[in-house]
Design a protein around this motif. Structure first.
Motif, PDB file in Angstrom:
ATOM      1  N   SER A 253      -8.537  -2.918  -8.432  1.00 31.17           N
ATOM      2  CA  SER A 253      -7.461  -1.936  -8.472  1.00 31.17           C
ATOM      3  C   SER A 253      -7.290  -1.265  -9.826  1.00 31.17           C
ATOM      4  O   SER A 253      -6.641  -0.245  -9.931  1.00 31.17           O
ATOM      5  CB  SER A 253      -6.135  -2.600  -8.084  1.00 31.17           C
ATOM      6  OG  SER A 253      -5.794  -3.560  -9.067  1.00 31.17           O
TER       7      SER A 253
ATOM      8  N   CYS B 234       0.825  -1.215   0.000  1.00 29.85           N
ATOM      9  CA  CYS B 234       0.000   0.000   0.000  1.00 29.85           C
ATOM     10  C   CYS B 234       0.856   1.260   0.000  1.00 29.85           C
ATOM     11  O   CYS B 234       2.053   1.216   0.301  1.00 29.85           O
ATOM     12  CB  CYS B 234      -0.907   0.016   1.232  1.00 29.85           C
ATOM     13  SG  CYS B 234      -2.136  -1.272   1.226  1.00 29.85           S
ATOM     14  N   ASP B 235       0.202   2.372  -0.283  1.00 27.55           N
ATOM     15  CA  ASP B 235       0.849   3.683  -0.274  1.00 27.55           C
ATOM     16  C   ASP B 235       1.611   3.902   1.030  1.00 27.55           C
ATOM     17  O   ASP B 235       1.052   3.701   2.113  1.00 27.55           O
ATOM     18  CB  ASP B 235      -0.204   4.772  -0.451  1.00 27.55           C
ATOM     19  CG  ASP B 235       0.408   6.149  -0.521  1.00 27.55           C
ATOM     20  OD1 ASP B 235       1.075   6.439  -1.525  1.00 27.55           O
ATOM     21  OD2 ASP B 235       0.226   6.924   0.441  1.00 27.55           O
TER      22      ASP B 235
ATOM     23  N   SER C  27      -0.998   4.178  -6.364  1.00 30.22           N
ATOM     24  CA  SER C  27      -1.920   4.926  -7.222  1.00 30.22           C
ATOM     25  C   SER C  27      -3.106   4.080  -7.668  1.00 30.22           C
ATOM     26  O   SER C  27      -3.852   4.485  -8.556  1.00 30.22           O
ATOM     27  CB  SER C  27      -1.170   5.458  -8.456  1.00 30.22           C
ATOM     28  OG  SER C  27      -0.750   4.378  -9.276  1.00 30.22           O
TER      29      SER C  27
ATOM     30  N   LYS D 121      -8.556   0.864  -2.050  1.00 31.14           N
ATOM     31  CA  LYS D 121      -7.891   1.309  -0.820  1.00 31.14           C
ATOM     32  C   LYS D 121      -7.976   0.216   0.232  1.00 31.14           C
ATOM     33  O   LYS D 121      -8.960  -0.517   0.296  1.00 31.14           O
ATOM     34  CB  LYS D 121      -8.527   2.583  -0.278  1.00 31.14           C
ATOM     35  CG  LYS D 121      -8.290   3.784  -1.157  1.00 31.14           C
ATOM     36  CD  LYS D 121      -8.793   5.049  -0.517  1.00 31.14           C
ATOM     37  CE  LYS D 121      -8.477   6.211  -1.452  1.00 31.14           C
ATOM     38  NZ  LYS D 121      -8.504   7.485  -0.776  1.00 31.14           N
TER      39      LYS D 121
ATOM     40  N   LYS E  69      -6.805   2.196  -7.655  1.00 28.28           N
ATOM     41  CA  LYS E  69      -8.146   2.695  -7.347  1.00 28.28           C
ATOM     42  C   LYS E  69      -8.657   2.178  -6.005  1.00 28.28           C
ATOM     43  O   LYS E  69      -9.388   2.867  -5.316  1.00 28.28           O
ATOM     44  CB  LYS E  69      -9.118   2.274  -8.449  1.00 28.28           C
ATOM     45  CG  LYS E  69      -8.834   2.889  -9.798  1.00 28.28           C
ATOM     46  CD  LYS E  69      -9.791   2.349 -10.830  1.00 28.28           C
ATOM     47  CE  LYS E  69      -9.449   2.860 -12.215  1.00 28.28           C
ATOM     48  NZ  LYS E  69     -10.304   2.255 -13.244  1.00 28.28           N
TER      49      LYS E  69
ATOM     50  N   LYS F 198      -5.626   3.668   2.501  1.00 26.15           N
ATOM     51  CA  LYS F 198      -4.427   3.932   1.691  1.00 26.15           C
ATOM     52  C   LYS F 198      -4.593   3.261   0.334  1.00 26.15           C
ATOM     53  O   LYS F 198      -5.037   2.109   0.271  1.00 26.15           O
ATOM     54  CB  LYS F 198      -3.170   3.381   2.369  1.00 26.15           C
ATOM     55  CG  LYS F 198      -2.835   4.046   3.678  1.00 26.15           C
ATOM     56  CD  LYS F 198      -1.449   3.637   4.113  1.00 26.15           C
ATOM     57  CE  LYS F 198      -1.521   2.632   5.227  1.00 26.15           C
ATOM     58  NZ  LYS F 198      -0.208   2.207   5.692  1.00 26.15           N
ATOM     59  N   ASN F 199      -4.235   3.981  -0.732  1.00 25.83           N
ATOM     60  CA  ASN F 199      -4.304   3.398  -2.065  1.00 25.83           C
ATOM     61  C   ASN F 199      -3.375   2.194  -2.153  1.00 25.83           C
ATOM     62  O   ASN F 199      -2.261   2.220  -1.625  1.00 25.83           O
ATOM     63  CB  ASN F 199      -3.887   4.413  -3.128  1.00 25.83           C
ATOM     64  CG  ASN F 199      -4.873   5.527  -3.258  1.00 25.83           C
ATOM     65  OD1 ASN F 199      -4.971   6.372  -2.375  1.00 25.83           O
ATOM     66  ND2 ASN F 199      -5.601   5.553  -4.352  1.00 25.83           N
TER      67      ASN F 199
END
Length: 140
Positions: A88, A7-8, A36, A40, A38, A44-45
């Motif tokens: 995603s 994750c981000d 980035s 989460k 779609k 978090k993306n």
């Protein structure tokens, strides 16, 4: 076998030896990947294929008998680090085993005077791994 989805903001751990070069990140806290996707997870993306190529880390390196040099570390995914996931938009990145890292010198290490001979040119391969921040969503 399922792996945790990256994750981000997840941390990257880079292994120090890149061939004959001992590479150290200038700011290890900046060694993160930005997601980035779609979908989460935990607000978090998720990280998707393509996010890894946006990672460029500043580093210094040493070679025995040379003054230190500088460069950049980039990464590319291993085959076990991508999984198609319909939510995603693109295949997601999963922790997997080790990703491939490449160190590219921008200022070559030099032998001390009078020789002033530079370190042999060219990028050197290395490895690293993701440290996932979430421990409940897997894919694969």
């Amino acid at each position: 076998m399922s792996n945790y989805i990256v994750c981000d903001g997840d941390q990257l751990k880079i292994s120090a030896p890149f061939g004959h070069r001992n590479v150290m990140l200038k700011d290890p806290t900046s060694a993160v990947i930005r997601g980035s996707g779609k979908a989460k997870i935990d607000n978090k993306n998720v990280c998707v294929v393509g996010d890894e190529v946006k990672v460029t880390l500043d580093a210094t390196y040493t070679v025995p008998g040379f003054n230190p040099g500088e460069g950049k570390v980039t990464l590319s995914l291993a085959p076990d680090q991508t999984v198609p996931w319909c939510m995603s938009g693109k295949p997601v990145i999963v922790v997997g085993q080790m990703f491939n890292a490449t160190f590219i010198p921008t200022r070559y290490a030099q032998m001390p005077p009078p020789a002033n001979t530079p370190d042999p040119t060219g990028p050197t391969p290395g490895f690293g791994q993701f440290t996932n921040s979430q421990h409940f969503v897997t894919a694969g």
